[in-house]
Design a protein around this motif. Sequence first.
Motif, PDB file in Angstrom:
ATOM      1  N   THR A 711     -10.797   8.150  -1.522  1.00 15.11           N
ATOM      2  CA  THR A 711      -9.655   7.683  -2.300  1.00 15.11           C
ATOM      3  C   THR A 711      -8.528   8.698  -2.167  1.00 15.11           C
ATOM      4  O   THR A 711      -8.741   9.903  -2.338  1.00 15.11           O
ATOM      5  CB  THR A 711     -10.012   7.515  -3.790  1.00 15.11           C
ATOM      6  N   LEU A 712      -7.343   8.211  -1.863  1.00 14.20           N
ATOM      7  CA  LEU A 712      -6.131   9.027  -1.863  1.00 14.20           C
ATOM      8  C   LEU A 712      -5.240   8.506  -2.993  1.00 14.20           C
ATOM      9  O   LEU A 712      -4.915   7.321  -3.024  1.00 14.20           O
ATOM     10  CB  LEU A 712      -5.402   8.937  -0.531  1.00 14.20           C
ATOM     11  N   ASP A 713      -4.861   9.406  -3.902  1.00 11.81           N
ATOM     12  CA  ASP A 713      -4.024   9.034  -5.043  1.00 11.81           C
ATOM     13  C   ASP A 713      -2.753   9.879  -5.014  1.00 11.81           C
ATOM     14  O   ASP A 713      -2.808  11.109  -5.121  1.00 11.81           O
ATOM     15  CB  ASP A 713      -4.799   9.250  -6.342  1.00 11.81           C
ATOM     16  N   TYR A 714      -1.630   9.207  -4.870  1.00 12.71           N
ATOM     17  CA  TYR A 714      -0.343   9.888  -4.766  1.00 12.71           C
ATOM     18  C   TYR A 714       0.550   9.436  -5.918  1.00 12.71           C
ATOM     19  O   TYR A 714       0.684   8.244  -6.189  1.00 12.71           O
ATOM     20  CB  TYR A 714       0.322   9.545  -3.441  1.00 12.71           C
ATOM     21  N   ASN A 723       7.653   6.767 -12.853  1.00 14.71           N
ATOM     22  CA  ASN A 723       6.821   7.394 -11.836  1.00 14.71           C
ATOM     23  C   ASN A 723       6.378   6.359 -10.812  1.00 14.71           C
ATOM     24  O   ASN A 723       6.131   5.183 -11.148  1.00 14.71           O
ATOM     25  CB  ASN A 723       5.574   8.030 -12.453  1.00 14.71           C
ATOM     26  N   LEU A 724       6.242   6.802  -9.594  1.00 16.84           N
ATOM     27  CA  LEU A 724       5.644   5.990  -8.531  1.00 16.84           C
ATOM     28  C   LEU A 724       4.213   6.464  -8.318  1.00 16.84           C
ATOM     29  O   LEU A 724       3.951   7.660  -8.215  1.00 16.84           O
ATOM     30  CB  LEU A 724       6.436   6.147  -7.230  1.00 16.84           C
ATOM     31  N   ARG A 757      -3.268   0.073  -3.971  1.00 12.22           N
ATOM     32  CA  ARG A 757      -2.498  -0.235  -5.182  1.00 12.22           C
ATOM     33  C   ARG A 757      -1.204   0.552  -5.167  1.00 12.22           C
ATOM     34  O   ARG A 757      -1.188   1.745  -4.816  1.00 12.22           O
ATOM     35  CB  ARG A 757      -3.317   0.122  -6.435  1.00 12.22           C
ATOM     36  N   ILE A 758      -0.112  -0.088  -5.545  1.00 14.99           N
ATOM     37  CA  ILE A 758       1.177   0.580  -5.701  1.00 14.99           C
ATOM     38  C   ILE A 758       1.734   0.178  -7.059  1.00 14.99           C
ATOM     39  O   ILE A 758       1.697  -1.003  -7.427  1.00 14.99           O
ATOM     40  CB  ILE A 758       2.157   0.227  -4.557  1.00 14.99           C
ATOM     41  N   ALA A 759       2.215   1.174  -7.812  1.00 16.70           N
ATOM     42  CA  ALA A 759       2.618   0.911  -9.192  1.00 16.70           C
ATOM     43  C   ALA A 759       3.856   1.700  -9.553  1.00 16.70           C
ATOM     44  O   ALA A 759       4.082   2.815  -9.057  1.00 16.70           O
ATOM     45  CB  ALA A 759       1.478   1.257 -10.157  1.00 16.70           C
ATOM     46  N   LEU A 769       0.948  -3.775  -7.910  1.00 14.97           N
ATOM     47  CA  LEU A 769       0.390  -4.752  -6.967  1.00 14.97           C
ATOM     48  C   LEU A 769      -0.890  -4.155  -6.410  1.00 14.97           C
ATOM     49  O   LEU A 769      -0.888  -3.035  -5.886  1.00 14.97           O
ATOM     50  CB  LEU A 769       1.378  -5.045  -5.850  1.00 14.97           C
ATOM     51  N   VAL A 770      -1.995  -4.903  -6.522  1.00 17.25           N
ATOM     52  CA  VAL A 770      -3.317  -4.434  -6.091  1.00 17.25           C
ATOM     53  C   VAL A 770      -3.823  -5.343  -4.980  1.00 17.25           C
ATOM     54  O   VAL A 770      -3.864  -6.574  -5.139  1.00 17.25           O
ATOM     55  CB  VAL A 770      -4.321  -4.428  -7.258  1.00 17.25           C
TER      56      VAL A 770
END
Length: 817
Positions: A711-714, A723-724, A757-759, A769-770
């Motif tokens: 998992t990469l979480d940015y 926040n992005l 996922r981008i939030a 959006l998942v």
Amino acid sequence: MKSDMKKINKNILSVSIASAMAVASAPQVLAEDLLLEEIVVTAQKRAQSLQDVPISISAMDGEKMSEVGISNLEDMSAYVPNFQQANSPLGQIISIRGISSGINQGFEQSVVQYFDDIAMGRGPMARTPLFDLERVEILRGPQNVLFGKNSIGGAISVTTAKPTDEFEGSVQVDYEPTFGRNEVQAVVSGGLTDDLYARLAVRSASDDGYYENTTTGDDEQQKEELTARLTLAWEPADDLSATLKLEHSSFDFEGMGSELIGGYDSAAGASYTEALDALAASTGLDIGEGEGTSNLERQTSFGEHSDNESNQIVLTVNKDYDNFTLTSVTGYIGYEYEELTDGDMTGYDMLEIHSNEEFDQFSQEIRFTSPGGETVDWIAGAYFQTWDLDYGQEVPSGEDNVFSAISAQAALGIPAATGFDPSNPANVYPYYGVNPLLVAANPAIASGLFAYSLVEGENTSSLRNYKGTSDTYSVFGQATWNYSEELRFTFGARYTLEEKDAERDLAIYDISGGGYAPASAGALAMQSTVFGTQPHAVEGDRREESVTGSAIVEWDATAEMMVYASVSNGFKAGGFDARASSPDNFEYEDESVITYEIGTKTELMGGRGELNAALFYSDYSDLQVSQFDGSVSFAVGNAAAAVSQGIELDGRFMITPELMLIGSMAYLDFSFEEYEDGACPSKVTLDTSAISCDYSGKPATFAPEWTASITLDYQRPLSDLINLRMTMDTSYRSEQYIEATLDPYLLQDSETNFNARIALESEQWMVALVGKNLTDNDSYSYGYSAPLSGSSFIGAPSFIGHQVRPRSYTIQVKYNF
């Protein structure tokens, strides 16, 4: 064994190159120091850092689960090494390190779920939705000291979110348009008085499903789920607190999530469905139709459905004394369901199964826990559990079905020279079963007469009922001797007394008059010979005692590395088969295990990263197994011995203040050491007439050699208010068997899966959006033989499978208040 362990050790270096996944939410960090936030777990019944627990464990927090759309244990399979949960129309299977319990209502699971310290060991409880949680902990290996009972393969500890003293709330909506999935979660929490707090959480979900039933025109499996949970927390004094949880769930399904996916051709070159279509054409009977290909299309026609309700009541009281804390956990859980399943999963009129089950369980646990930080830290307690289970199943058969067509075809093929008159019962009855003289004289005629007897199955119904009860008493204790600041020794033991009794009856009736009348001699003979269904009434009782324990040594080799070694044994009581068709298959024996584990918990770069590893070897005796018999039921028995061994790694690393890497990798080598009497694959039985096969040296289902995930979480601020956040999950699983007889047709290929996922997030709202299964894998999570497809009547062994959800995109909106 030595050669196997050398093979594992040879792979340790290459495996350890990959980071592994302590599957927790991407933690908040102190950007200036690049420090990981501590993960707190309660795997040893006290709050501890995950890095201080000498167990192979993965933990995922509730926020992470909500973000990526994890609402059940099946969704978690991609994130946790050596863990799987598979659904089928007939039951649920949970597997850790290749150990699981098969499908049978008489089974308690070898991997047990615990919701707020209450054991939920029945298969249908795996349907319980996961939402508004603090965390989920998955403990690998036997957990038979501090956890309630039967956790011989591992434990899943679920902790629900607790009330807050400050008022807060949230509403989250998930909408997935491709397959019509909608989910709403709403939470309100806060104080009612100075010392009384409440939390109300509600989840409503619906799903149109991703199969199309071309017979009815409906999408399936359609789901309607509703869960409401009220939690009250009372703190009248600094040393006294109580929590009461009340939860009710209903989840209703229309249709099932499986289809006929294909198989082997008959000797004449016809597939299963082609053989049945030819049978219908030659006899002129309308017996339905089917496709038999893997295309997310079904043709079932019995109006399948499943209506489920469950309830939980849990009261937890903690009272602090000078030298210990007294904890009382009182729990009631119960569920009931009623369902109709098209057992052959085709559009042909063959096997209609009506089932109902009702289960009630009460448990009481008392624990005494020392404050911690002493020379000897200890925990001791006692546990009581009682449950009652009622299960019923009816399999009715009307007119003009597949069996009628086989009978009609057989009658057409019987030479007139035999003097056989199908309309004369006196000619028919002598040929039910095996007639040695006729077989010797003319096997083809014998087979035809035998097939003709299927006509006696028209307008009959088999009814079975099972009732079981169990009482369990146990006492347990564990102590850790802190010999020095660097060295600790832990010893624990549990004594368990378990008493069970059960009764099962099976009867066959004539339903031609609209009621239930005694079946004819011909019908009884046909049911016994073809399906192995024998009317009976059996009962039994068991009384078993066991002592399970563990010994652990922990050594802080450096300030950054803890090394541990442990040995533990586990026990799972025997019981009674709820579904078998013969009185001979009623009771099965206990299973046991001894496990050795060596592991490390390591801090990297001053707290910027963590890397944990565990090397394990588990030796199981009399492993309880369940296999489909190829006709209409499952057979339960004990495999003589099995070994599960391998290595697991997990970790996380703060690459930059904005980017977190979380990963896991596991190698598993599972094999049956002795298992000589397993049910053969239907293809083998058809070709060789062998009924039992030797599985010694072969793997189990749901035991892939390799699993891995990254998992990469940015996350970074776009402004002072917004926040992005972007997350990518990647998982890999090597090939594995998903069917109990290990037929090569259902050897699932290796697969790699991607989710993303981008939030955009602020303090009060979130929009995301998942994307799930972005590679659109069409793999199957479970499979089994299509009833009677491998019989001599049809001769085309085929299979039914549950395909994983295809690629989908979900829009998430959340508002906090």
